[in-house]
Write an enzyme that holds these catalytic residues in place. Structure first.
Site, PDB file in Angstrom:
ATOM      1  N   HIS A   1       4.283   0.506  -5.531  1.00  0.00           N
ATOM      2  CA  HIS A   1       4.180  -0.625  -4.611  1.00  0.00           C
ATOM      3  C   HIS A   1       5.396  -1.553  -4.677  1.00  0.00           C
ATOM      4  O   HIS A   1       5.404  -2.523  -5.444  1.00  0.00           O
ATOM      5  CB  HIS A   1       2.930  -1.441  -4.944  1.00  0.00           C
TER       6      HIS A   1
ATOM      7  N   CYS B   1       1.652   3.846  -0.981  1.00  0.00           N
ATOM      8  CA  CYS B   1       0.390   4.203  -1.627  1.00  0.00           C
ATOM      9  C   CYS B   1      -0.565   4.828  -0.596  1.00  0.00           C
ATOM     10  O   CYS B   1      -0.330   5.937  -0.145  1.00  0.00           O
ATOM     11  CB  CYS B   1      -0.217   2.994  -2.325  1.00  0.00           C
TER      12      CYS B   1
ATOM     13  N   GLU C   1       6.206  -3.809  -2.580  1.00  0.00           N
ATOM     14  CA  GLU C   1       5.843  -5.138  -2.085  1.00  0.00           C
ATOM     15  C   GLU C   1       5.287  -6.042  -3.185  1.00  0.00           C
ATOM     16  O   GLU C   1       5.171  -7.257  -2.998  1.00  0.00           O
ATOM     17  CB  GLU C   1       4.847  -5.031  -0.920  1.00  0.00           C
TER      18      GLU C   1
END
Length: 231
Positions: A194, A86, A196
């Protein structure tokens, strides 16, 4: 144990999640501050998401000129695996490690939703997947529309450097539905969604994102593969 650095800039907000993903993958997460003059001997670097320096000037523009990014750029060009997520993707483009730019979303709307991605290439950060595999991760950004001139886009396609593509028309209007790209050696990768936030079924849409972090552990000590081997 492999050591993966996670950078924190003023305004970063996903560094804790990125460090957690690193630990889930089985590596040591090493905190790197934006003013650090060196990388503390890490084996790879994650440039996480957030709003570094408040996104002033352009998203990622100030962070790309922070002291820590000098050694990151040098190490990335020498073959160290670097992942930009990002805002981290924006920073890698601003720093010149990746081509193109991330601009305001189509319709000028912030997008926050789960998205499907198709893995398009074998890189240091995607070796745990098969090319063509589809994964689901969250997307949350206001300046996530990937753009580049036609010559750059054609080169990325021809060289197998489009790493992730949205499985439906890009919700942010990204050209050619591109969600992530890589450097020529496949060791520097940037993506807008994302991973994560998709490492634990209790806190995300699933565990698809963990594959990026486990992938790099098998590539940290390996030499950069020739482009022919990645085609």
């Amino acid at each position: 144990m492999s050591r993966i650095g996670v950078i924190t800039f003023p305004g970063t907000l996903d560094d804790v999640d990125a460090a957690r993903a690193v630990r889930y993958a089985g590596a040591e997460a090493v905190s790197l501050w934006h003013d650090d003059a060196d990388l503390r001997g890490v084996d790879a670097v994650v440039v996480p998401g957030g709003f570094s320096y408040g996104d002033y000037l352009r998203a990622g523009a100030i962070a790309a000129r922070s002291p820590v990014m000098g050694p990151v750029v040098e190490a990335g060009r020498a073959g160290m695996p670097v992942l930009g997520i990002c805002n981290g993707f924006q920073i890698l483009c601003e720093a010149g490690l990746l081509p193109g730019a991330l601009v305001r979303n189509h319709g000028l709307r912030f997008v926050c939703r789960e998205v499907g991605l198709r893995v398009e290439a074998d890189t240091a950060w995607t070796s745990a997947f098969t090319v063509g595999q589809q994964i689901t991760v969250p997307l949350k950004s206001g300046e996530g529309r990937y753009v580049a001139d036609d010559a750059t886009l054609d080169a990325l396609e021809a060289e197998g450097r489009v790493v992730f593509r949205y499985t439906e028309p890009a919700p942010n209007g990204a050209l050619r539905d591109i969600a992530g790209i890589s450097s020529a050696d496949g060791r520097v990768v940037g993506l807008m969604p994302h991973p994560e936030h998709a490492i634990d079924a209790l806190t995300g849409p699933g565990t698809d994102g963990l594959g990026l972090f486990t992938s790099v552990l098998s590539r940290i000590t390996a030499p950069p593969p020739p482009m022919a081997a990645r085609a």
